[in-house]
Motif scaffolding. Structure first.
Motif, PDB file in Angstrom:
ATOM      1  N   HIS A 218      61.297  51.736  56.521  1.00 36.48           N
ATOM      2  CA  HIS A 218      61.607  52.431  55.270  1.00 36.48           C
ATOM      3  C   HIS A 218      62.328  53.754  55.548  1.00 36.48           C
ATOM      4  CE1 HIS A 218      60.811  54.179  51.232  1.00 36.48           C
ATOM      5  NE2 HIS A 218      60.660  55.287  51.918  1.00 36.48           N
ATOM      6  N   ILE A 219      61.800  54.540  56.479  1.00 34.80           N
ATOM      7  CA  ILE A 219      62.365  55.866  56.762  1.00 34.80           C
ATOM      8  C   ILE A 219      63.742  55.737  57.403  1.00 34.80           C
ATOM      9  CG2 ILE A 219      62.029  57.971  58.115  1.00 34.80           C
ATOM     10  CD1 ILE A 219      58.990  57.462  57.799  1.00 34.80           C
ATOM     11  N   THR A 220      63.906  54.762  58.303  1.00 27.39           N
ATOM     12  CA  THR A 220      65.206  54.569  58.949  1.00 27.39           C
ATOM     13  C   THR A 220      66.284  54.223  57.936  1.00 27.39           C
ATOM     14  OG1 THR A 220      64.113  53.814  60.978  1.00 27.39           O
ATOM     15  CG2 THR A 220      66.445  53.277  60.717  1.00 27.39           C
ATOM     16  N   LEU A 221      65.982  53.284  57.028  1.00 27.19           N
ATOM     17  CA  LEU A 221      66.966  52.906  56.010  1.00 27.19           C
ATOM     18  C   LEU A 221      67.245  54.063  55.051  1.00 27.19           C
ATOM     19  CD1 LEU A 221      65.749  49.272  55.197  1.00 27.19           C
ATOM     20  CD2 LEU A 221      67.720  49.964  56.564  1.00 27.19           C
ATOM     21  N   PRO A 226      72.328  58.412  52.786  1.00 31.08           N
ATOM     22  CA  PRO A 226      73.371  59.418  52.497  1.00 31.08           C
ATOM     23  C   PRO A 226      74.662  59.195  53.274  1.00 31.08           C
ATOM     24  CG  PRO A 226      71.552  60.380  53.761  1.00 31.08           C
ATOM     25  CD  PRO A 226      71.098  59.038  53.298  1.00 31.08           C
ATOM     26  N   PHE A 227      74.552  58.688  54.523  1.00 30.32           N
ATOM     27  CA  PHE A 227      75.765  58.407  55.298  1.00 30.32           C
ATOM     28  C   PHE A 227      76.561  57.276  54.640  1.00 30.32           C
ATOM     29  CE2 PHE A 227      72.779  60.123  58.479  1.00 30.32           C
ATOM     30  CZ  PHE A 227      73.527  61.176  58.943  1.00 30.32           C
ATOM     31  N   GLY A 228      75.849  56.224  54.203  1.00 29.85           N
ATOM     32  CA  GLY A 228      76.532  55.105  53.552  1.00 29.85           C
ATOM     33  C   GLY A 228      77.212  55.531  52.268  1.00 29.85           C
ATOM     34  N   ILE A 229      76.507  56.344  51.450  1.00 33.32           N
ATOM     35  CA  ILE A 229      77.103  56.825  50.198  1.00 33.32           C
ATOM     36  C   ILE A 229      78.352  57.644  50.480  1.00 33.32           C
ATOM     37  CG2 ILE A 229      76.716  58.381  48.255  1.00 33.32           C
ATOM     38  CD1 ILE A 229      73.796  57.521  48.276  1.00 33.32           C
ATOM     39  N   TYR A 230      78.264  58.536  51.465  1.00 37.83           N
ATOM     40  CA  TYR A 230      79.398  59.408  51.797  1.00 37.83           C
ATOM     41  C   TYR A 230      80.597  58.571  52.260  1.00 37.83           C
ATOM     42  CZ  TYR A 230      82.030  63.194  54.042  1.00 37.83           C
ATOM     43  OH  TYR A 230      83.008  64.076  54.408  1.00 37.83           O
ATOM     44  N   GLU A 263      51.058  56.857  53.751  1.00 39.25           N
ATOM     45  CA  GLU A 263      51.503  57.033  55.135  1.00 39.25           C
ATOM     46  C   GLU A 263      53.022  57.129  55.211  1.00 39.25           C
ATOM     47  OE1 GLU A 263      51.280  54.656  59.445  1.00 39.25           O
ATOM     48  OE2 GLU A 263      50.478  53.742  57.611  1.00 39.25           O
ATOM     49  N   THR A 264      53.698  56.311  54.421  1.00 35.03           N
ATOM     50  CA  THR A 264      55.164  56.331  54.418  1.00 35.03           C
ATOM     51  C   THR A 264      55.685  57.667  53.910  1.00 35.03           C
ATOM     52  OG1 THR A 264      55.225  53.940  54.049  1.00 35.03           O
ATOM     53  CG2 THR A 264      57.233  55.179  53.563  1.00 35.03           C
ATOM     54  N   ARG A 265      55.096  58.172  52.823  1.00 29.72           N
ATOM     55  CA  ARG A 265      55.563  59.441  52.265  1.00 29.72           C
ATOM     56  C   ARG A 265      55.326  60.604  53.228  1.00 29.72           C
ATOM     57  NH1 ARG A 265      53.147  57.326  47.545  1.00 29.72           N
ATOM     58  NH2 ARG A 265      51.341  58.703  47.814  1.00 29.72           N
ATOM     59  N   LEU A 266      54.155  60.619  53.866  1.00 27.64           N
ATOM     60  CA  LEU A 266      53.856  61.705  54.799  1.00 27.64           C
ATOM     61  C   LEU A 266      54.808  61.681  55.992  1.00 27.64           C
ATOM     62  CD1 LEU A 266      49.951  61.647  54.779  1.00 27.64           C
ATOM     63  CD2 LEU A 266      51.423  63.438  53.865  1.00 27.64           C
ATOM     64  N   LYS A 267      55.034  60.499  56.541  1.00 24.41           N
ATOM     65  CA  LYS A 267      55.931  60.403  57.699  1.00 24.41           C
ATOM     66  C   LYS A 267      57.370  60.706  57.303  1.00 24.41           C
ATOM     67  CE  LYS A 267      53.181  57.200  60.498  1.00 24.41           C
ATOM     68  NZ  LYS A 267      53.116  55.881  61.149  1.00 24.41           N
ATOM     69  N   THR A 269      58.377  62.714  54.934  1.00 26.71           N
ATOM     70  CA  THR A 269      58.489  64.167  54.764  1.00 26.71           C
ATOM     71  C   THR A 269      58.636  64.861  56.110  1.00 26.71           C
ATOM     72  OG1 THR A 269      57.160  64.086  52.751  1.00 26.71           O
ATOM     73  CG2 THR A 269      57.349  66.223  53.844  1.00 26.71           C
ATOM     74  N   THR A 270      57.847  64.418  57.076  1.00 23.28           N
ATOM     75  CA  THR A 270      57.915  65.018  58.415  1.00 23.28           C
ATOM     76  C   THR A 270      59.283  64.782  59.055  1.00 23.28           C
ATOM     77  OG1 THR A 270      55.535  64.658  58.718  1.00 23.28           O
ATOM     78  CG2 THR A 270      56.845  65.068  60.694  1.00 23.28           C
ATOM     79  N   VAL A 271      59.789  63.561  58.946  1.00 23.05           N
ATOM     80  CA  VAL A 271      61.087  63.230  59.554  1.00 23.05           C
ATOM     81  C   VAL A 271      62.206  64.032  58.890  1.00 23.05           C
ATOM     82  CG1 VAL A 271      62.799  61.407  59.855  1.00 23.05           C
ATOM     83  CG2 VAL A 271      60.396  60.941  60.332  1.00 23.05           C
TER      84      VAL A 271
END
Length: 588
Positions: A218-221, A226-230, A263-267, A269-271
């Motif tokens: 999830h975090i990788t995608l 933003p790179f894809g949109i740009y 867990e996904t949201r916390l990670k 945010t950290t990334v």
């Protein structure tokens, strides 16, 4: 191998610059320290080529996307007129007035080239604005306006720059073509950003509904979005910058992150925090790495023109002062216009003070976009002529970036000193009110549970006596906790100010004790690993649990009012450490 070495060197210098700022406690903003460290690294032999197109693609989309995601949507809507006037009107006004001033100050710079230089210096930098203002005592309205302006004025500045460059290279300029191109680029960028982000959110929603919620995937995608949109917007000749901004706001508006696991949201945010810190630092390091060459080039240009290098320094200071004057005048004109319209419509409007206007003026720093755009000017080669006076323009632009950062670092602390923010920030009041409402909801739930248990006791069901007693004890503990929350946050009645202050002091003392307990728990845990009573996997698991507990406590500590806002604050601060010191005591 060379690219790997450059990456490792940049990351190392990034860490060193932040360490110098933290350990040395230097009263200078971190961006200036990073520029200085970059310049020292360049003098020590670290030379890194600067590709403007690669720079814009690698750093700008994720940073603007993240800033747009964190932009309060309600405040952005309320302040949209001011933000648009600053992001569009001020850019055009600066390009025209400052362009004529540069041509008058340095006649060898042709008027189209002067317009190009003024246009490239007109956008403010979201990165440096955030690092200068956030964490201080700036009014919330000012912070939102500056962030909104910095998110949107890049597109208008780059469009003005593009047509000024074309006029300087070809001698042709069409106002209708420029206006049509601006409308197409900006509108197309916003539409593409919204469409791409909405499609990505719908796809993610479908995956989450089917249970595919793997945090790393999830975090990788999400990082690639933003790179894809740009890239898509840029390929369609639209504004990739506005597309990234629109994409970030769209993702926030859909609320898809609320559907993901905790867990996904916390990670995530950290990334994102790590990416934001690293990319911000690298941007200013790259500016510092280019600085020695730019200074040498500027000095050579001055000598070749038969003038002293000091003239260039005076010219840079003059340009910065003129841009600050233009910015101050535009803000003042905007305020006067708002006051006039409010008077005719018989409406109330917030009129900022002179100090606030000065703060907004000096906070208009220049940075990454200005540097990348001015370095993209054509260089003379066999394939074609270069931009007239390119080296001089690059030197002046780099000097104005440094000058604006210096001006902001010197002026902002004194302007923020003694400036009150809490009264002007409705978010702080809303946070307290929402926390009170949630705590009262919890209290009502517990009272209902107590009533149900009382009914159960009346019915005298056999075998449930022990269960009822345990639940009553748990309810009592939770009631005390939520009632304490209401006492700390409820400041609606002045007669209970002393009760609230006592509750806050008790909570501060409790948090200090909890932080101290966690620190000793970590020490004992590590000692048991050294004694080989437990293995490192056990240590990692328990440390992760303590991290979550500590993070929750730090959020609680930050939500407490400052000690100086409480009655008898002097006595309280002498006994109890502040929330920042408590957090620092644990993390260090």
């Amino acid at each position: 191998m060379h690219a790997v070495f450059i990456t490792l060197a940049l990351l190392t210098v990034t860490g060193i610059s932040s360490l110098i700022s933290r350990v040395g406690r230097i009263p200078v903003p971190l961006p200036l320290i990073q520029i200085g460290v970059g310049a020292i690294a360049a003098l020590a032999g670290l030379n890194i080529g600067f590709d403007p197109d690669m720079f814009l693609l690698l750093f700008i989309p994720p940073l603007l996307y993240a800033d747009a995601y964190r932009m309060p949507m309600r405040e952005f809507g309320e302040l949209r007129n001011i933000i648009i006037m600053m992001a569009l009107g001020l850019v055009v006004f600066t390009t025209l007035v400052c362009g004529y001033f540069i041509h008058w100050l340095i006649p060898p710079i042709l008027l189209p080239a002067a317009f190009a230089l003024a246009a490239v210096m007109s956008p403010t930098d979201a990165v440096s604005v955030g690092s200068m203002i956030e964490g201080g005592r700036a009014p919330a309205r000012v912070v939102h306006i500056l962030h909104g302006e910095a998110l949107l004025n890049d597109a208008s500045g780059l469009v003005c720059f593009k047509f000024a460059v074309a006029a300087a290279m070809t001698g042709l300029f069409s106002f209708q073509q420029a206006l049509g191109s601006f409308i197409f680029m900006s509108t197309g960028g916003v539409v593409i950003g919204i469409a791409c982000a909405w499609a990505a959110c719908r796809a993610e929603h479908m995956l989450l509904v089917r249970g595919y919620d793997d945090p790393p995937t999830h975090i990788t995608l999400a990082m690639m979005l933003p790179f894809g949109i740009y890239l898509i917007a840029d390929a369609l000749q639209c504004s990739g910058i506005l597309a990234a901004v629109a994409g970030g706001m769209t993702v926030k508006f859909t609320g898809v992150m609320n559907e993901a696991r905790t867990e996904t949201r916390l990670k995530a945010t950290t990334v994102w925090d790590m990416v934001n810190f690293t990319f911000n630092a690298v941007i200013f390091l790259l500016l510092g790495l280019q600085l020695p060459d730019l200074v040498n080039g500027g000095a050579a240009i001055a000598r070749a023109g038969g003038v002293s290098p000091w003239f260039l320094i005076l010219a840079i200071i003059g340009i910065q002062l003129m841009m600050s004057l233009i910015r101050f005048a535009w803000i003042w004109i905007s305020i006067s216009a708002r006051r006039l319209f409010a008077h005719f419509r018989h409406r109330k409007t917030v009129i900022p003070s002179i100090r606030t206007v000065l703060l907004m003026t000096v906070a208009g720093t220049r940075g990454a976009i200005t540097l990348a755009a001015v370095l993209s000017l054509p260089v003379a080669s066999l394939s074609g002529p270069g931009f007239p006076g390119r080296d001089l323009l690059v030197t002046l632009a780099a000097g104005v970036i440094i000058c604006s950062l210096l001006l902001a670092s010197l002026a902002i602390p004194s302007l923020l000193h003694g400036m009150s923010t809490d009264e002007e920030d409705p978010t702080l009041h809303e946070l307290d009110m929402m926390r009170i409402e949630l705590a009262q909801t919890a209290i009502q739930t517990l009272h209902a549970e107590q009533a149900a248990l009382a009914q159960q006791e009346i019915e005298d069901l056999p075998g449930h006596e022990e269960s009822v007693d345990l639940k009553q004890e748990a309810i009592g503990r939770l009631l005390h906790e939520y009632q304490d929350t209401v006492h700390r946050l409820d400041n609606s009645r002045a007669a209970e100010a002393s009760i609230r202050a006592t509750a806050i002091r008790e909570k501060r003392a409790e948090l200090a004790l909890r932080f101290r307990i966690i620190r000793h728990m970590r020490e004992r845990l590590h000692m048991r690993v050294i004694q080989k009573h437990i293995n490192d996997e056990t240590e990692w698991t328990i440390n992760q649990e303590l991290d979550f507990i500590e993070q929750e406590l730090q959020i609680e500590a930050r939500s407490l009012p400052r000690p100086d806002s409480l009655p008898h604050a002097g006595h309280e601060t002498a006994i109890q450490p502040t929330s920042e010191r408590m957090a620092e005591a644990v993390t260090h």
